[in-house]
Write a protein that holds these residues in place. Structure first.
Motif, PDB file in Angstrom:
ATOM      1  N   TYR A 189       0.864  -1.181   0.000  1.00  0.00           N
ATOM      2  CA  TYR A 189       0.000   0.000   0.000  1.00  0.00           C
ATOM      3  C   TYR A 189       0.901   1.232   0.000  1.00  0.00           C
ATOM      4  O   TYR A 189       1.697   1.428   0.925  1.00  0.00           O
ATOM      5  N   THR A 190       0.782   2.043  -1.039  1.00  0.00           N
ATOM      6  CA  THR A 190       1.578   3.263  -1.129  1.00  0.00           C
ATOM      7  C   THR A 190       0.907   4.220  -2.102  1.00  0.00           C
ATOM      8  O   THR A 190       0.050   3.805  -2.899  1.00  0.00           O
ATOM      9  N   ALA A 191       1.289   5.488  -2.045  1.00  0.00           N
ATOM     10  CA  ALA A 191       0.656   6.502  -2.894  1.00  0.00           C
ATOM     11  C   ALA A 191       1.007   6.316  -4.359  1.00  0.00           C
ATOM     12  O   ALA A 191       0.192   6.587  -5.238  1.00  0.00           O
ATOM     13  N   ASP A 192       2.212   5.846  -4.639  1.00  0.00           N
ATOM     14  CA  ASP A 192       2.626   5.695  -6.029  1.00  0.00           C
ATOM     15  C   ASP A 192       3.715   4.634  -6.120  1.00  0.00           C
ATOM     16  O   ASP A 192       4.584   4.540  -5.252  1.00  0.00           O
ATOM     17  N   MET A 193       3.671   3.852  -7.198  1.00  0.00           N
ATOM     18  CA  MET A 193       4.579   2.713  -7.338  1.00  0.00           C
ATOM     19  C   MET A 193       5.758   2.982  -8.270  1.00  0.00           C
ATOM     20  O   MET A 193       6.548   2.071  -8.531  1.00  0.00           O
ATOM     21  N   MET A 194       5.894   4.198  -8.779  1.00  0.00           N
ATOM     22  CA  MET A 194       6.982   4.461  -9.713  1.00  0.00           C
ATOM     23  C   MET A 194       8.341   4.196  -9.067  1.00  0.00           C
ATOM     24  O   MET A 194       8.634   4.698  -7.984  1.00  0.00           O
ATOM     25  N   SER A 195       9.155   3.368  -9.719  1.00  0.00           N
ATOM     26  CA  SER A 195      10.518   3.040  -9.287  1.00  0.00           C
ATOM     27  C   SER A 195      10.563   2.261  -7.973  1.00  0.00           C
ATOM     28  O   SER A 195      11.610   2.174  -7.334  1.00  0.00           O
TER      29      SER A 195
END
Length: 357
Positions: free
Chosen positions: A128-134
């Motif tokens: 669970y996180t705000a954004d998965m980029m990188s």
């Protein structure tokens, strides 16, 4: 006579009062007759998702905020840029860096079904996180089983590797291909990948380091710098913080991070650093919109990427050299920056190019 003296006294007091309370914002060093207005202050600008379709900032679920602190001549003393997103009714930033990660070592990762009938595969990871980029995560259980997940920037799928206790960690990374079953795309984290696979056979001989020529962003800099297909699996995991006793990885609680420049945090920090010390009266955009490839994608409403001429592009991005320090696409960030300049009175709203979210 007394009345005349009273009038003179009143006039003198009035002139004295006006002289004491008037302000002069001109630069005393400026040539005679020339007034210089100070730009010193803090200025804020915004760009937001849906603007090109008429959506207002108040109704947007994503927006970028730029805060510039200028000196009197317009030199940027400080810069902040934040990407806000609304998740489950709450606002957070893409670059917050916060995540909850858990690993279930009993799960065998399985391939997602790509394409129009997308279906997620089985994943070892709960994230669970705000954004998965990188994004990446790694862990080793008490038996020495290692689990590794990484979000490929080209396909935007989460690839997972499970290394069992009998795995030979001297195996080259180049052998951990999609087709070998060692790099398993389990979850599509975004539908906006540069490559949108409809099946996996065409990528069977690829690893996370060579899905595309643009895969260089994975290991050019950052935690995976220097790791290539010629590296061993042991060297790959060691770069991620896993310790070994001989050929056996040692237990490690789940740890996550962001490769390359460091995700949104790293890219936005790079933009901020590139701006400090610049003359905002000269740097009127983060992007050189005179570039023919970009100019041909700007319509008569100053919207970029909506109506694109032949030979032009919908994306402003340079993953090798970067643009204003960033390797991500940057037209929407440029809009936010320009709006701060509008607030400062350096440019007009008519000069703002509305980037593509």
């Amino acid at each position: 006579m007394k009345k005349f003296l009273v009038l003179l006294l009143a006039l003198a007091l009035t002139l004295t009062f006006v002289g004491c309370t008037s302000t002069d914002n001109s630069d005393p060093s400026a040539p005679a007759g020339e007034v210089s207005t100070s730009l010193e202050g803090r200025y804020v600008g915004y760009s937001w998702q849906g603007e090109s379709k008429g959506e207002t900032l108040e109704d947007a679920s994503q927006y970028i905020e730029t805060i510039l602190e200028l000196d009197e001549k317009g030199i940027i003393k400080d810069a902040k840029m934040r990407f806000f997103v609304k998740k489950d009714g709450y606002w957070t930033t893409r670059q917050s860096g916060n995540a909850f990660v858990d690993v279930d070592f009993s799960v065998e990762p399985t391939f997602a079904v790509p394409g129009d009938d997308y279906k997620a595969g089985d994943s070892m990871f709960t994230i669970y996180t705000a954004d998965m980029m990188s994004f990446y995560a790694v862990a080793v259980d008490n038996n020495g089983v290692a689990a590794f997940a990484i979000v490929d920037p080209i396909t935007r799928y989460q690839y997972e590797m499970k290394f069992t206790t009998d795995f030979d960690f001297e195996t080259a990374v180049g052998e951990l291909t999609i087709g070998s079953g060692m790099s398993v795309p389990t979850i599509r984290t975004s539908g906006s990948g540069m490559v949108k696979p409809s099946e996996w056979d065409s990528l069977a001989d690829k690893t996370i380091f060579n899905i595309s020529p643009w895969s260089h962003v994975v290991n050019d800099v950052g935690v995976l710098a220097g790791i290539t297909n010629e590296s061993t699996a042991k060297e790959l995991l060691e770069a991620l913080g896993v310790e070994f006793d001989g050929n056996k990885p040692q237990p490690k609680s789940v740890e996550y991070g962001y490769f390359g420049l460091g995700g949104w945090t790293g890219n936005f920090s790079a933009i901020e650093e590139s701006l400090i010390g610049q003359d905002a009266t000269q740097l009127t955009s983060l992007v050189d919109w005179t570039n023919a490839r970009y100019a041909g994608a700007i319509n008569d409403k100053n919207q970029f990427g909506v109506d694109v001429q032949s030979g032009a592009t919908r994306t402003v991005q340079n993953s090798i050299d970067g643009i204003s320090g960033a390797t991500v696409r940057i037209s929407r960030e440029a809009t936010s920056y320009q709006r701060a300049l509008v607030n400062a009175g350096i440019i007009d709203e008519a000069d703002v190019i509305i980037g593509r979210f």
